[in-house]
Motif scaffolding. Sequence first.
Motif, short mmCIF file in Angstrom:
data_model
loop_
_atom_site.label_atom_id
_atom_site.label_comp_id
_atom_site.label_asym_id
_atom_site.label_seq_id
_atom_site.Cartn_x
_atom_site.Cartn_y
_atom_site.Cartn_z
N PRO A 1 0.81 -1.23 0.00
CA PRO A 1 0.00 0.00 0.00
C PRO A 1 0.84 1.28 0.00
O PRO A 1 0.44 2.28 -0.59
CB PRO A 1 -0.83 -0.12 1.28
CG PRO A 1 -0.09 -1.09 2.15
CD PRO A 1 0.58 -2.04 1.22
N LYS A 2 2.01 1.23 0.62
CA LYS A 2 2.82 2.45 0.74
C LYS A 2 3.52 2.84 -0.56
O LYS A 2 4.04 3.94 -0.69
CB LYS A 2 3.86 2.29 1.86
CG LYS A 2 3.22 2.23 3.25
CD LYS A 2 4.27 2.26 4.35
CE LYS A 2 3.67 2.50 5.72
NZ LYS A 2 2.76 1.42 6.13
N LYS A 3 3.56 1.91 -1.51
CA LYS A 3 4.25 2.20 -2.77
C LYS A 3 3.29 2.62 -3.89
O LYS A 3 3.70 2.86 -5.01
CB LYS A 3 5.07 0.98 -3.22
CG LYS A 3 6.22 0.70 -2.25
CD LYS A 3 7.17 -0.33 -2.77
CE LYS A 3 8.39 -0.44 -1.83
NZ LYS A 3 9.35 -1.44 -2.28
N ILE A 4 2.01 2.70 -3.55
CA ILE A 4 1.01 3.01 -4.57
C ILE A 4 0.34 4.34 -4.23
O ILE A 4 -0.31 4.48 -3.20
CB ILE A 4 -0.02 1.86 -4.69
CG1 ILE A 4 0.71 0.58 -5.12
CG2 ILE A 4 -1.12 2.22 -5.67
CD1 ILE A 4 -0.03 -0.70 -4.83
N SER A 5 0.52 5.31 -5.10
CA SER A 5 -0.04 6.63 -4.85
C SER A 5 -1.53 6.67 -5.19
O SER A 5 -2.34 7.21 -4.46
CB SER A 5 0.78 7.66 -5.64
OG SER A 5 -0.01 8.48 -6.42
N LYS A 6 -1.90 6.03 -6.32
CA LYS A 6 -3.31 5.94 -6.71
C LYS A 6 -3.51 4.64 -7.47
O LYS A 6 -2.57 4.13 -8.09
CB LYS A 6 -3.70 7.11 -7.62
CG LYS A 6 -3.49 8.49 -7.01
CD LYS A 6 -3.80 9.59 -8.02
CE LYS A 6 -3.52 10.97 -7.43
NZ LYS A 6 -2.30 11.56 -7.99
N ALA A 7 -4.74 4.13 -7.42
CA ALA A 7 -5.07 2.92 -8.18
C ALA A 7 -6.27 3.22 -9.06
O ALA A 7 -7.28 3.73 -8.59
CB ALA A 7 -5.38 1.77 -7.23
N VAL A 8 -6.12 2.91 -10.34
CA VAL A 8 -7.17 3.20 -11.32
C VAL A 8 -7.73 1.88 -11.84
O VAL A 8 -6.98 1.03 -12.33
CB VAL A 8 -6.62 4.04 -12.49
CG1 VAL A 8 -7.74 4.37 -13.47
CG2 VAL A 8 -5.94 5.31 -11.98
N PHE A 9 -9.04 1.70 -11.71
CA PHE A 9 -9.71 0.50 -12.20
C PHE A 9 -10.43 0.85 -13.50
O PHE A 9 -11.39 1.63 -13.48
CB PHE A 9 -10.69 -0.02 -11.14
CG PHE A 9 -10.00 -0.55 -9.91
CD1 PHE A 9 -9.81 -1.92 -9.75
CD2 PHE A 9 -9.52 0.31 -8.92
CE1 PHE A 9 -9.17 -2.42 -8.62
CE2 PHE A 9 -8.87 -0.18 -7.79
CZ PHE A 9 -8.70 -1.56 -7.65
N LEU A 10 -9.94 0.31 -14.58
CA LEU A 10 -10.46 0.64 -15.91
C LEU A 10 -11.42 -0.47 -16.34
O LEU A 10 -11.00 -1.55 -16.73
CB LEU A 10 -9.28 0.76 -16.89
CG LEU A 10 -9.61 0.97 -18.36
CD1 LEU A 10 -10.43 2.24 -18.57
CD2 LEU A 10 -8.32 1.04 -19.18
#
Length: 267
Positions: A105-114
Amino acid sequence: MYFQHPVSLENLETKKIILVHGEGFGAWCWYKTLSLLEEVGLIPIALDLKGSGIDLTDPNSVTTLENYSKPLTDYLHSLPDDEKVILVGHSFGGASVSYALECYPKKISKAVFLSATMVLDGQKPFDVFSDKLSSAEVFLKESQFLVYGNGRDKPPTGLMFDKQQIKGLYFNQSPSKDIALAAVSMRPIPLAPIMEKLSLTPENYGTAKRFFIQTLDDHMLSPDVQEKLVRDNPPHGIYKIKGSDHCPFFSRPQALNKILLEIAQLP
């Protein structure tokens, strides 16, 4: 003529955007998105998951979501502690993105679900498609798409749609050149990862900023199913692409690019 809006890359948390393909696809499917993001100075990286694209693993041997997603989690593991990325997952790639959020979680700034499987804790990615494909039990009994990599007397190991089905489900708005590329590039889909329940916790998965991009002319993941996904598991932001089939990286690449730039620039 399409003119690129000026993009401010001054204060971005990260310029790195990791593109995670969906079932049957590989890094190759992002070729338009890669070039559009590079043109404005971002750093897009498209990965092949296990048994996908040009990864040499036999898809029939991929039996867990952990194994399927390993190229993504290996990449995140190798990042320096102070570096973050934006993850973009298409279709079933959403399950790999959710899994990665739980692990790193700490390495991901945002997650986009397309148009992606944005599942809840304890849900199987297959559940998202089950409106289309009936229940898992019925599907596994009746489906003519199943691949038996270990022999007919053993459980099925993969899925493979035929060309006409793929065209109708995935590419109802895509250019014929891209459909031809997909026809020679798509591979069987490992079945076990789609049938696996995800374990997602508020303290890991729950800490990331999630965004959902809806595709409004989608025959694979219908707009109604996408609405249900965002209702059941509300993201931080919802975007919509009109006239897009299940694969906006083919059918509406400029519209997709515009949304990804906007998300990248959000504080």
